[in-house]
Scaffold this active site. Structure first.
Site, PDB file in Angstrom:
ATOM      1  N   GLU A   1       6.709 -63.869 -13.579  1.00 40.61           N
ATOM      2  CA  GLU A   1       5.610 -63.018 -13.099  1.00 40.61           C
ATOM      3  C   GLU A   1       4.495 -63.786 -12.400  1.00 40.61           C
ATOM      4  O   GLU A   1       3.946 -63.327 -11.388  1.00 40.61           O
ATOM      5  CB  GLU A   1       5.010 -62.214 -14.260  1.00 40.61           C
ATOM      6  CG  GLU A   1       5.876 -61.068 -14.759  1.00 40.61           C
ATOM      7  CD  GLU A   1       6.934 -61.487 -15.757  1.00 40.61           C
ATOM      8  OE1 GLU A   1       7.148 -62.716 -15.956  1.00 40.61           O
ATOM      9  OE2 GLU A   1       7.566 -60.601 -16.352  1.00 40.61           O
TER      10      GLU A   1
ATOM     11  N   GLU B   1      11.379 -59.718 -21.518  1.00 38.51           N
ATOM     12  CA  GLU B   1      10.431 -59.054 -22.436  1.00 38.51           C
ATOM     13  C   GLU B   1      11.143 -57.992 -23.276  1.00 38.51           C
ATOM     14  O   GLU B   1      10.882 -57.853 -24.468  1.00 38.51           O
ATOM     15  CB  GLU B   1       9.282 -58.426 -21.639  1.00 38.51           C
ATOM     16  CG  GLU B   1       8.365 -59.475 -21.024  1.00 38.51           C
ATOM     17  CD  GLU B   1       7.191 -58.853 -20.292  1.00 38.51           C
ATOM     18  OE1 GLU B   1       7.435 -58.116 -19.324  1.00 38.51           O
ATOM     19  OE2 GLU B   1       6.036 -59.085 -20.697  1.00 38.51           O
TER      20      GLU B   1
END
Ligand code: NAI
Length: 685
Positions: free
Chosen positions: A129, A109
């Protein structure tokens, strides 16, 4: 000019470029100090007029390979990652992410918020995630689809897939891949940007056919078992094409904040840490492992061949020994077929398969054993046969070799004592298929020496498995708990449930399969044989369910005979049990004087779970399991226990204690003579 901002971030001015190096070993995990340091570095870049661009790079062996998971269970401290990423985007000077090792989760990210990405060949990238019960919470669900498209982003995020740099380049996830000198190339790229900002957030999401997106969504839902994080990730990614970016980023963050404190996310983090802990021996047992290069495997059946494959894959030399040339030929063929299958499926290079196979020495000559550092026995599950084999191993293995048995249930000491060197013997209980299943129970016998135990754990790591220490007791950790569970399920048949009721309730709980479907798959005769061998020592007052024995007497051994608890047509399982089975079950209830009463799915689940929890507590009480969390690893990795429930110990800790203890007393009464009630404090405190 060098300047330390925070201990985890080092900055260095190189001409007009600010190098920002993350140093948070071992994996440069994103943490509070990393975020604070990045903020300060970006402020420096913005403030200093002689700086035109920045490069963020990982010190040591990797970029940011994930976030500090421990933070996720607590209130998050500022600055949080989205704030840092917004600072990167609003900084007027371009910032390049230079990737090597792995850029995972928050690391990827971070890279996606930069103005360009350059990676060293082989770098791994992914957003795992969802496998931890959450969704990417710092723009991953918004920036990724802007580069790879919604359908690809759904598949990648929902599976937690990791891709290598070359694939990432093809998907436009990175802008450049280099084979060396990452830092130099990254600085050159930063200079080539010439002050231009290139924010992914400003890009359009590529247009795609609705049908393609729908297909990806369905595939992700199926593979991800419709877990909450999967549903949320799909919705978030689809938002990228529907909402203004600030709105969808805010929605993503809100969902992330909600999910990270859900019981499911705690369970998955518990399992993550439990797995890491399990592979370490308690400090009182640690020792240096013995050297390991050549492994001899005795018995080239289902397990022996599978163990041989994983040892070959790990680069070890393997001697595969059988009792006759026909059996040896069959075993060798299993190994060959495996490698041919991998190569033709494009999963392994032919040259690597050939190199692995070349390290295999098939033989019927016991004298070959003298070359082995480790001997693993995987012959028939009969004590007398195994003792005979160990006598022979003792005769041929060199002094100092480690000797292991792959027994599922038998007494490791009774096997070790067939040799004159029981200190060199331990159990290495692999699971089937041995080249696929990650769990390895490492069984400590009464006289196993510590360096032998350490060698077993070391082998597990070499084979990329999850070695878990267990004491020597019938069924070790896994099979002993599974037996208690299956036994309770059999009680429920007599009490009023049908096999399909039990199976569907436990599948509903999240098990990959119900216990009776599993029994049919593995073959009822295995349990039948074991029951017969235990008959003489069984306490006649014990509640004993003979349904399985009666099925076997009718030749119903499970799938292989097209009938067991269920019937099978062309390998397809019947939904319900047939009249023959129901008659046997009803008769069993009558014999026990029970009036059959239907059990709800919730009742079935609770009884099955209580039986497991009770056995887990007994194993801890007896010292067979050395840590409560090891039990959760064994059940999740080896027995299809739903990972998102964390394992039986984690499950028990979520229940109200007094209710758990009360229900356990009821279960004991239902289970009859011989049911030992454990002291739950060993696993609840
Ligand atoms: P298998 O029947 O497929 O293979 C056993 C092999 O051992 C046969 O090829 C046989 O020819 C060979 N063998 C027997 N006596 C021998 C001797 N004296 N010398 C050399 N070779 C000999 O059995 P499988 O399923 O591979 O099981 C082997 C062991 O692994 C058993 O102890 C079993 O309990 C254990 N195990 C099995 C699992 C499974 O799911 N099949 C899972 C975990 C452990």
């Amino acid at each position: 000019m060098k300047e330390e901002i925070m201990s985890t971030i080092r900055t260095e001015q190189l001409g007009d470029v600010l190098l920002i190096e993350i140093n948070n070993p071992p994996i440069n995990a994103g943490s509070l100090t990393v975020r604070q340091g990045l903020t300060a570095a970006i402020q420096q870049l913005q403030a200093q007029p002689d700086l035109r661009a920045g490069v963020i790079i990982g010190g040591g062996t990797t970029f940011v390979a994930g976030s500090d998971l421990r933070e996720f269970g607590q209130p998050l401290q500022d600055p949080q990652l989205p704030t840092v990423l917004a600072q990167i985007e609003t900084c007027s000077k371009p910032i390049v992410a230079a990737l090597h090792g792995a850029a995972l989760g928050g690391g990827l990210e971070l890279a996606l918020a930069c103005d360009a990405r350059i990676a060293l060949a082989g770098t791994l990238m992914g957003l795992p995630e969802v496998t931890l019960g959450i969704i990417p919470g710092a723009g991953g669900t918004q920036r990724l689809p802007r580069r790879v498209g919604v359908s690809r982003a759904i598949l990648m995020i929902c599976s937690g897939e990791r891709i290598k740099a070359d694939k990432a380049l093809a998907l436009r996830l990175v802008d450049e891949v280099v084979s060396a000198d990452l830092q130099t190339h990254a600085i050159a790229l930063a200079q080539r940007l010439a002050g231009r900002k290139c924010r992914i957030r400003d890009e359009q999401v590529p247009t795609e056919d609705a049908a393609v997106i729908e297909q990806a969504e369905q595939a992700a839902l199926r593979a991800g078992k419709r877990r909450p994080a999967v549903l949320a990730a799909i919705a978030a990614v689809k938002n990228a094409a529907l909402l203004p970016v600030d709105e969808s980023l805010a929605q993503e963050r809100a969902v992330f904040q909600q999910l990270r404190v859900s019981t499911e996310a705690f369970a998955l983090r518990h399992q993550f840490f439990a797995e890491r802990e399990a592979t370490k021996l308690p400090s009182t047992l640690s020792a240096a492992p013995r050297p390991l290069q050549t492994v001899a495997i005795i018995g080239a059946g289902t397990m022996g061949a599978g163990i041989a494959i994983c040892a070959l894959d790990a680069g070890l030399a393997v001697i595969l020994l059988e009792q006759d040339s026909a059996a040896l030929q069959r075993g060798q063929q299993r190994v060959t077929d495996h490698y041919q299958g991998r190569v033709s499926a494009g999963k392994m290079k032919a040259s690597l398969a050939a190199a692995n196979e070349a390290r295999l020495v098939p033989t019927t000559d016991w004298a070959q054993l003298s070359r082995a550092d480790l001997v693993i026995e995987a012959v028939f599950e009969e004590l007398a046969v195994k003792q005979e084999v160990f006598k022979k191993i003792d005769q041929y293995a060199r002094a100092g070799a480690v000797l292991a048995t792959n027994t599922s249930y038998l007494d490791v000491d009774a096997i070790a004592n067939a040799t004159a060197r029981p200190q060199d013997v331990l159990g290495l209980h692999f699971f089937s298929p041995a080249n696929v299943m990650k769990l390895l129970e490492v069984v400590r016998g009464a006289r196993t020496s510590l360096d032998v135990l350490a060698t077993g754990m070391d082998l597990g790591k070499k084979l990329k498995k999850l070695p878990v220490l267990t004491g020597n007791a019938f069924g070790f950790i896994g099979n002993r708990i599974y037996n208690a569970y299956r036994r309770q399920c059999e009680f429920m048949l007599e009490d009023g449930a049908w096999p399909e009721d039990v199976d569907s309730a436990l599948q509903g709980f999240g098990f990959a399969m119900g216990p009776f479907a599993v029994a049919d798959l593995t073959g009822l005769d295995i349990a039948w044989r074991m029951r017969k061998s235990q008959a003489a020592s069984r306490d006649p007052r014990e509640r004993y369910v003979s349904i399985l024995d009666q099925l076997c007497e009718l030749g119903r051994l499970g799938r292989k005979t097209d009938a067991g608890y269920y019937t099978y047509v062309d390998g397809k399982k019947s939904k319900a049990t047939d009249a023959v089975v129901r008659n046997i079950i009803e008769h069993a209830s009558q014999q026990r004087g029970l009036t059959r009463q239907a059990l709800s799915a919730a009742q079935i689940q609770r009884r099955a779970m209580l039986a497991m929890v009770n056995e887990a507590a007994l194993l801890l009480q007896e010292g067979i399991a050395s840590r409560a969390s090891d039990i959760d690893v064994v059940l999740v990795q080896g027995y299809g226990f739903p990972r998102w429930e964390g394992g039986p110990v984690f499950w028990a800790r979520q229940q109200e204690r007094s209710a758990l203890e009360h229900d356990l007393q009821v279960l004991a009464a239902e289970s009859g003579h011989g049911f030992v009630v454990a002291d739950l404090s060993v696993l609840l405190n």
